[in-house]
Design a protein around this motif. Sequence first.
Motif, PDB file in Angstrom:
ATOM      1  N   GLU A  20       0.824  -1.218   0.000  1.00  0.00           N
ATOM      2  CA  GLU A  20       0.000   0.000   0.000  1.00  0.00           C
ATOM      3  C   GLU A  20       0.852   1.259   0.000  1.00  0.00           C
ATOM      4  OE1 GLU A  20      -2.932   0.431   3.078  1.00  0.00           O
ATOM      5  OE2 GLU A  20      -3.863  -1.468   2.513  1.00  0.00           O
ATOM      6  N   LEU A  21       0.328   2.286  -0.606  1.00  0.00           N
ATOM      7  CA  LEU A  21       0.959   3.597  -0.563  1.00  0.00           C
ATOM      8  C   LEU A  21       0.784   4.161   0.849  1.00  0.00           C
ATOM      9  CD1 LEU A  21       2.163   6.147  -2.046  1.00  0.00           C
ATOM     10  CD2 LEU A  21      -0.191   6.782  -2.544  1.00  0.00           C
ATOM     11  N   ALA A  22       1.897   4.547   1.481  1.00  0.00           N
ATOM     12  CA  ALA A  22       1.817   5.115   2.830  1.00  0.00           C
ATOM     13  C   ALA A  22       2.248   6.571   2.774  1.00  0.00           C
ATOM     14  CB  ALA A  22       2.711   4.319   3.783  1.00  0.00           C
ATOM     15  N   ARG A  23       1.298   7.455   3.013  1.00  0.00           N
ATOM     16  CA  ARG A  23       1.602   8.894   2.948  1.00  0.00           C
ATOM     17  C   ARG A  23       2.666   9.256   3.974  1.00  0.00           C
ATOM     18  NH1 ARG A  23      -3.480  12.195   4.040  1.00  0.00           N
ATOM     19  NH2 ARG A  23      -2.094  13.922   3.586  1.00  0.00           N
ATOM     20  N   GLY A  24       3.628  10.056   3.553  1.00  0.00           N
ATOM     21  CA  GLY A  24       4.652  10.556   4.468  1.00  0.00           C
ATOM     22  C   GLY A  24       5.817   9.603   4.701  1.00  0.00           C
ATOM     23  N   GLU A  25       5.753   8.391   4.129  1.00  0.00           N
ATOM     24  CA  GLU A  25       6.817   7.394   4.315  1.00  0.00           C
ATOM     25  C   GLU A  25       7.735   7.356   3.095  1.00  0.00           C
ATOM     26  OE1 GLU A  25       7.095   5.324   7.090  1.00  0.00           O
ATOM     27  OE2 GLU A  25       5.488   6.590   7.902  1.00  0.00           O
ATOM     28  N   VAL A  26       8.975   6.831   3.314  1.00  0.00           N
ATOM     29  CA  VAL A  26       9.849   6.519   2.177  1.00  0.00           C
ATOM     30  C   VAL A  26       9.520   5.091   1.747  1.00  0.00           C
ATOM     31  CG1 VAL A  26      12.228   6.142   1.413  1.00  0.00           C
ATOM     32  CG2 VAL A  26      11.697   8.029   2.969  1.00  0.00           C
ATOM     33  N   GLN A  27       9.247   4.916   0.486  1.00  0.00           N
ATOM     34  CA  GLN A  27       8.905   3.567   0.025  1.00  0.00           C
ATOM     35  C   GLN A  27       9.688   3.220  -1.228  1.00  0.00           C
ATOM     36  OE1 GLN A  27       4.547   4.613   0.214  1.00  0.00           O
ATOM     37  NE2 GLN A  27       4.398   2.485   0.851  1.00  0.00           N
ATOM     38  N   ARG A  28      10.061   1.950  -1.348  1.00  0.00           N
ATOM     39  CA  ARG A  28      10.782   1.497  -2.532  1.00  0.00           C
ATOM     40  C   ARG A  28       9.799   0.991  -3.579  1.00  0.00           C
ATOM     41  NH1 ARG A  28      16.059   1.473  -1.651  1.00  0.00           N
ATOM     42  NH2 ARG A  28      16.667   1.313   0.515  1.00  0.00           N
ATOM     43  N   LEU A  29      10.127   1.290  -4.827  1.00  0.00           N
ATOM     44  CA  LEU A  29       9.300   0.815  -5.931  1.00  0.00           C
ATOM     45  C   LEU A  29       9.820  -0.536  -6.403  1.00  0.00           C
ATOM     46  CD1 LEU A  29       9.241   4.160  -7.954  1.00  0.00           C
ATOM     47  CD2 LEU A  29       7.393   3.264  -6.523  1.00  0.00           C
ATOM     48  N   THR A  30       8.921  -1.371  -6.927  1.00  0.00           N
ATOM     49  CA  THR A  30       9.390  -2.617  -7.543  1.00  0.00           C
ATOM     50  C   THR A  30       9.733  -2.378  -9.009  1.00  0.00           C
ATOM     51  OG1 THR A  30       7.083  -3.173  -7.936  1.00  0.00           O
ATOM     52  CG2 THR A  30       8.153  -4.233  -6.053  1.00  0.00           C
ATOM     53  N   GLY A  31       9.279  -1.261  -9.530  1.00  0.00           N
ATOM     54  CA  GLY A  31       9.609  -0.956 -10.919  1.00  0.00           C
ATOM     55  C   GLY A  31       8.992   0.354 -11.335  1.00  0.00           C
ATOM     56  N   SER A  32       9.456   0.871 -12.435  1.00  0.00           N
ATOM     57  CA  SER A  32       8.862   2.082 -12.984  1.00  0.00           C
ATOM     58  C   SER A  32       9.069   2.061 -14.488  1.00  0.00           C
ATOM     59  CB  SER A  32       9.517   3.322 -12.386  1.00  0.00           C
ATOM     60  OG  SER A  32      10.886   3.363 -12.735  1.00  0.00           O
ATOM     61  N   GLU A  33       8.118   2.604 -15.192  1.00  0.00           N
ATOM     62  CA  GLU A  33       8.324   2.714 -16.637  1.00  0.00           C
ATOM     63  C   GLU A  33       7.611   3.931 -17.195  1.00  0.00           C
ATOM     64  OE1 GLU A  33       5.315  -0.318 -18.689  1.00  0.00           O
ATOM     65  OE2 GLU A  33       6.893  -1.340 -17.554  1.00  0.00           O
ATOM     66  N   SER A  34       8.131   4.400 -18.315  1.00  0.00           N
ATOM     67  CA  SER A  34       7.572   5.583 -18.960  1.00  0.00           C
ATOM     68  C   SER A  34       7.144   5.255 -20.375  1.00  0.00           C
ATOM     69  CB  SER A  34       8.613   6.700 -19.029  1.00  0.00           C
ATOM     70  OG  SER A  34       8.940   7.138 -17.740  1.00  0.00           O
ATOM     71  N   GLN A  35       6.034   5.853 -20.781  1.00  0.00           N
ATOM     72  CA  GLN A  35       5.570   5.687 -22.151  1.00  0.00           C
ATOM     73  C   GLN A  35       5.054   7.027 -22.647  1.00  0.00           C
ATOM     74  OE1 GLN A  35       2.020   3.326 -22.963  1.00  0.00           O
ATOM     75  NE2 GLN A  35       3.080   2.265 -24.599  1.00  0.00           N
ATOM     76  N   ALA A  36       5.233   7.292 -23.926  1.00  0.00           N
ATOM     77  CA  ALA A  36       4.642   8.502 -24.504  1.00  0.00           C
ATOM     78  C   ALA A  36       3.129   8.351 -24.483  1.00  0.00           C
ATOM     79  CB  ALA A  36       5.144   8.699 -25.927  1.00  0.00           C
ATOM     80  N   GLY A  37       2.438   9.342 -23.928  1.00  0.00           N
ATOM     81  CA  GLY A  37       0.984   9.254 -23.811  1.00  0.00           C
ATOM     82  C   GLY A  37       0.283  10.400 -24.520  1.00  0.00           C
ATOM     83  N   GLY A  38      -1.023  10.353 -24.497  1.00  0.00           N
ATOM     84  CA  GLY A  38      -1.852  11.336 -25.198  1.00  0.00           C
ATOM     85  C   GLY A  38      -2.637  10.615 -26.275  1.00  0.00           C
ATOM     86  N   LYS A  39      -3.887  11.063 -26.477  1.00  0.00           N
ATOM     87  CA  LYS A  39      -4.788  10.319 -27.368  1.00  0.00           C
ATOM     88  C   LYS A  39      -4.281  10.230 -28.802  1.00  0.00           C
ATOM     89  CE  LYS A  39      -8.930  10.443 -24.830  1.00  0.00           C
ATOM     90  NZ  LYS A  39      -8.686   9.004 -24.716  1.00  0.00           N
ATOM     91  N   GLY A  40      -3.695  11.330 -29.305  1.00  0.00           N
ATOM     92  CA  GLY A  40      -3.200  11.302 -30.685  1.00  0.00           C
ATOM     93  C   GLY A  40      -2.073  10.295 -30.845  1.00  0.00           C
ATOM     94  N   ILE A  41      -1.216  10.235 -29.846  1.00  0.00           N
ATOM     95  CA  ILE A  41      -0.118   9.262 -29.870  1.00  0.00           C
ATOM     96  C   ILE A  41      -0.694   7.851 -29.844  1.00  0.00           C
ATOM     97  CG2 ILE A  41       1.843   8.344 -28.543  1.00  0.00           C
ATOM     98  CD1 ILE A  41       2.491  10.980 -29.922  1.00  0.00           C
ATOM     99  N   ASN A  42      -1.712   7.635 -29.015  1.00  0.00           N
ATOM    100  CA  ASN A  42      -2.333   6.299 -28.957  1.00  0.00           C
ATOM    101  C   ASN A  42      -2.920   5.907 -30.312  1.00  0.00           C
ATOM    102  OD1 ASN A  42      -1.756   6.212 -26.246  1.00  0.00           O
ATOM    103  ND2 ASN A  42      -3.834   6.720 -25.578  1.00  0.00           N
ATOM    104  N   VAL A  43      -3.574   6.870 -30.970  1.00  0.00           N
ATOM    105  CA  VAL A  43      -4.161   6.579 -32.290  1.00  0.00           C
ATOM    106  C   VAL A  43      -3.037   6.261 -33.277  1.00  0.00           C
ATOM    107  CG1 VAL A  43      -5.496   7.525 -34.229  1.00  0.00           C
ATOM    108  CG2 VAL A  43      -6.260   7.935 -31.875  1.00  0.00           C
ATOM    109  N   SER A  44      -1.970   7.060 -33.251  1.00  0.00           N
ATOM    110  CA  SER A  44      -0.826   6.800 -34.144  1.00  0.00           C
ATOM    111  C   SER A  44      -0.236   5.415 -33.892  1.00  0.00           C
ATOM    112  CB  SER A  44       0.270   7.854 -33.931  1.00  0.00           C
ATOM    113  OG  SER A  44       0.041   8.970 -34.763  1.00  0.00           O
TER     114      SER A  44
END
Length: 335
Positions: A20-44
């Motif tokens: 769970e996300l705990a407000r105010g705590e330091v938490q480690r992620l198991t992963g992260s990823e980025s993708q180009a978003g936006g509806k026009g990009i999705n259509v393309s």
Amino acid sequence: MIVTVTANPAIDRTLALPHELARGEVQRLTGSESQAGGKGINVSRALRASKLDNLAVFPASADDDFTHLVEAEGLRMLPVRIDGKVRTNFAVTETDGTTTKLNEPGPHLSADEATALVAAVVTASRDADWLVLAGSLPRGLDSSFYAALIDAVRAELGEAAPRVAVDSSDAPLEALLASGTRVQLIKPNAFELAELSGVADGDALEADPQLAADAAGWALENGADAVLATLGGAGAIYRDADTSLFATPPPTRVRSTVGAGDSSLAGFLLASVTGASPERALAQAVAHGSAAASLPGSGVPSPEQTQPDLVSITHLALTGDHSNSTATSTKENAS
Ligand SMILES: Nc1ncnc2c1ncn2[C@@H]1O[C@H](COP(=O)(O)OP(=O)(O)OP(=O)(O)O)[C@@H](O)[C@H]1O
Ligand SMILES: [Mg+2]
């Protein structure tokens, strides 16, 4: 060729927590990823998966992380230089399925940047069959921007101007329809169509395709030549001056409906550039949307993953055509 415009692009960044996300705590992620978003990009992205030539136009500098992401995917693009940085929309995911979204406001486009964006879209539209205007508008662009953009394209290209499809909502869509600038197609979902037309609410439109077609009739009288309204798991309707159709999806094991509507629009355009009938184009739209819903994340289907022949098409009554309104619906297979 199809030109997509993503006026308000975003980097979609997913941050995965192992608990769970705990407000105010330091938490480690198991992963992260980025993708180009936006509806026009999705259509393309969806058009590219079907090997349909397209060009994604968006405001971003050449060295913006967003531009690099689009480039890395191999999408054909025309970034229009701006001073600001493309916003990042964060999605914090927890293992119980909870997702918390934190969206940056994004850059404020200057008048000169807006002018450059219009000029780029006009140039890109020279060889286009369709111009797709998708999503919200960034700060700095007035809600009249889409109408001004379409007017500029038509003023420059005249008869050669591409057909215009719009997948937007709220003020940008309302302002466009109120402007008197007609568009060939809008692609609202049930909630957007309800909001726009004032006919019932989104749940009611999803539950009653004839009601959705009636609401689409409102849009025909207010600036749209045709309406492709997606109704989530219920399918979609297509409405123009002489056709009113309802399509139900093929059997679908749903994994993620994120961006499904953008794939629906891509499927419709894909069929329409081959000169397909409204029935075929609607079937491909629903086949594409449902195939996207069966894929994880914002995945887009290849044509082989879609099942247009399993989409069932029903003819609806044309609102206002009283001779027709009492007739029972006829059913036919889209193939
Ligand atoms: N539960 C579902 N089962 C089968 N198909 C679905 C389901 N949900 C969505 N779809 C398919 O996806 C299409 C688009 O769905 P929806 O109306 O939810 O789009 P949307 O709200 O515009 O989505 P987005 O804007 O996130 O791309 C539907 O017409 C349908 O073909
Ligand atoms: Mg949508």
